[in-house]
Design an enzyme around this catalytic site. Structure first.
Site, short mmCIF file in Angstrom:
data_model
loop_
_atom_site.label_atom_id
_atom_site.label_comp_id
_atom_site.label_asym_id
_atom_site.label_seq_id
_atom_site.Cartn_x
_atom_site.Cartn_y
_atom_site.Cartn_z
N LYS A 16 25.47 8.51 15.86
CA LYS A 16 25.44 8.37 17.32
C LYS A 16 26.08 9.56 18.06
O LYS A 16 25.66 9.91 19.15
CB LYS A 16 26.08 7.05 17.74
CG LYS A 16 25.25 5.84 17.32
CD LYS A 16 25.83 4.55 17.85
CE LYS A 16 24.98 3.37 17.41
NZ LYS A 16 25.40 2.11 18.03
N ALA A 70 32.14 0.26 18.73
CA ALA A 70 31.65 -0.98 19.35
C ALA A 70 32.57 -1.39 20.49
O ALA A 70 32.11 -1.83 21.55
CB ALA A 70 31.56 -2.08 18.30
P1 ATR Z 1 32.87 0.52 14.87
O1 ATR Z 1 32.75 1.95 15.31
O2 ATR Z 1 31.60 -0.09 14.38
O3 ATR Z 1 33.50 -0.34 15.93
P2 ATR Z 1 35.23 1.06 13.22
O4 ATR Z 1 35.55 2.31 13.95
O5 ATR Z 1 35.28 1.05 11.73
O6 ATR Z 1 33.77 0.50 13.56
O7 ATR Z 1 36.16 -0.10 13.80
C1 ATR Z 1 36.33 -1.29 13.18
C2 ATR Z 1 37.36 -2.07 13.99
O8 ATR Z 1 37.60 -3.33 13.36
C3 ATR Z 1 38.70 -1.36 14.08
O9 ATR Z 1 39.21 -1.59 15.37
C4 ATR Z 1 39.52 -2.09 13.01
O10 ATR Z 1 40.90 -2.08 13.23
P3 ATR Z 1 41.82 -0.85 12.76
O11 ATR Z 1 41.67 0.20 13.79
O12 ATR Z 1 43.18 -1.42 12.67
O13 ATR Z 1 41.28 -0.43 11.41
C5 ATR Z 1 38.99 -3.47 13.16
N1 ATR Z 1 39.20 -4.31 11.97
C6 ATR Z 1 38.67 -4.17 10.76
N2 ATR Z 1 39.07 -5.16 9.92
C7 ATR Z 1 39.92 -5.94 10.65
C8 ATR Z 1 40.67 -7.11 10.37
N3 ATR Z 1 40.65 -7.71 9.18
N4 ATR Z 1 41.41 -7.64 11.37
C9 ATR Z 1 41.44 -7.07 12.58
N5 ATR Z 1 40.75 -5.95 12.91
C10 ATR Z 1 40.00 -5.39 11.97
#
Ligand code: ATR
Length: 285
Positions: free
Chosen positions: A73, A139
């Protein structure tokens, strides 16, 4: 055929991975229902291959455009000759088309996020409300920009890693604040909208560690995840009496402006694409 157009129009979705993309099913159903001479394919391209793949696609005069998904993207924004405001705001593009012979980038994720909310409740309803967004990735950024268009009173970004929430909130003014992860449950007490823009709750990942104890039954809970469509969070929200929206609602809403940009007509409204997508995901509508 109802139109005089003879040359088949081609469009695609490009990403890595791409095998599980639902976009071909969605656009395919609309193409059939609209009775237009078009084909929508999926195309795999690694980060290295992306620029060349875009050039190859657009070198075909029948090619009308592409949806761009992860991880391309940001590259889609860079490769475009012109970008619109949605791309400037989001810092990323998910739609590439031609405009006056140039490569034109847009971001329909923002509209995809807000359109279902405006279908569920009026513009007036959202004014001055409190919105909680969980997550701080791409997202969450699209959700934040879409949420701002609803003119809420306050948006709280809460992420497991608070520093990322702070970075995301920067530059959006006083209305947007980053809160510590430990505050996520109390923040729900006066929230009209809770958005899960984190990946927690997705098939194969742990569920979101969040109790809805404090949320009002009048609030709407919007989970951007669509595998599964009924996440544990949405099941809890439903049990609490909250209105719910899922990731398929956003997926369909972001695809609508893409379809119109590709083929010049809006997708036919009568097609039950959500039912089709749920079937493909092995869930009942
Ligand atoms: P995208 O661009 O698709 O949003 P990403 O940048 O990988 O994907 O973001 C994933 C989000 O989910 C992040 O905010 C992540 O939190 P961290 O910044 O602390 O990694 C969050 N996330 C992933 N697993 C999680 C969990 N088990 N509980 C809470 N937040 C989670």
């Amino acid at each position: 055929m109802t139109t005089k157009q003879t040359q088949q129009m081609h469009a695609c979705v490009i990403g890595d991975p791409i095998a599980h993309s639902l976009s071909p099913l969605l656009h395919g159903a609309w193409i059939k229902a609209a009775n237009i001479n078009a084909k929508y394919a999926r195309r795999h391209a690694t980060k290295k291959e992306f620029n060349q793949a875009v050039k190859d696609c657009f070198s075909d005069p029948r090619f009308v455009g592409m949806n761009v998904t992860l991880p391309h993207k940001e590259a889609a924004k860079k490769i475009a000759d012109c970008i619109d405001d949605t791309v400037k705001q989001a810092g990323a593009a998910n739609l590439l088309t031609r405009k006056n012979g140039q490569l034109y980038a847009r971001n329909t994720d923002i509209e995809g996020f807000s359109a279902p909310l405006l279908k569920a409740r009026t513009v007036q309803h959202w004014k001055n409300t409190n919105i909680v967004i969980l997550g701080a990735g791409g997202a969450a950024r699209a959700a934040l920009i879409g949420a701002l268009s609803l003119k809420p009173g306050r948006i709280q970004i809460i992420n497991r890693t608070q520093a990322r929430a702070q970075v995301l909130a920067e530059g959006f003014g006083d209305k947007v604040e980053a809160l510590d992860w430990s505050k996520r449950e109390e923040a729900l007490a006066d929230a009209s909208l809770l958005v899960n823009a984190s990946s927690a709750g997705m098939t194969g990942k742990p569920p979101l560690d969040l109790s809805l104890q404090h949320i009002s039954g009048d609030a709407l809970v919007y989970d951007l995840i669509y595998t599964p469509q009924m996440t544990p969070l949405l099941c809890d929200a439903k049990a609490k009496g909250c209105a719910i929206l899922g990731g398929l609602d956003m997926l369909i809403a972001q695809a609508k402006p893409s379809f119109e940009a590709f083929f010049g007509v809006p997708p036919p409204q009568h097609t039950d694409v959500k039912g089709l997508l749920l079937q493909a995901l092995g869930e009942v509508s």
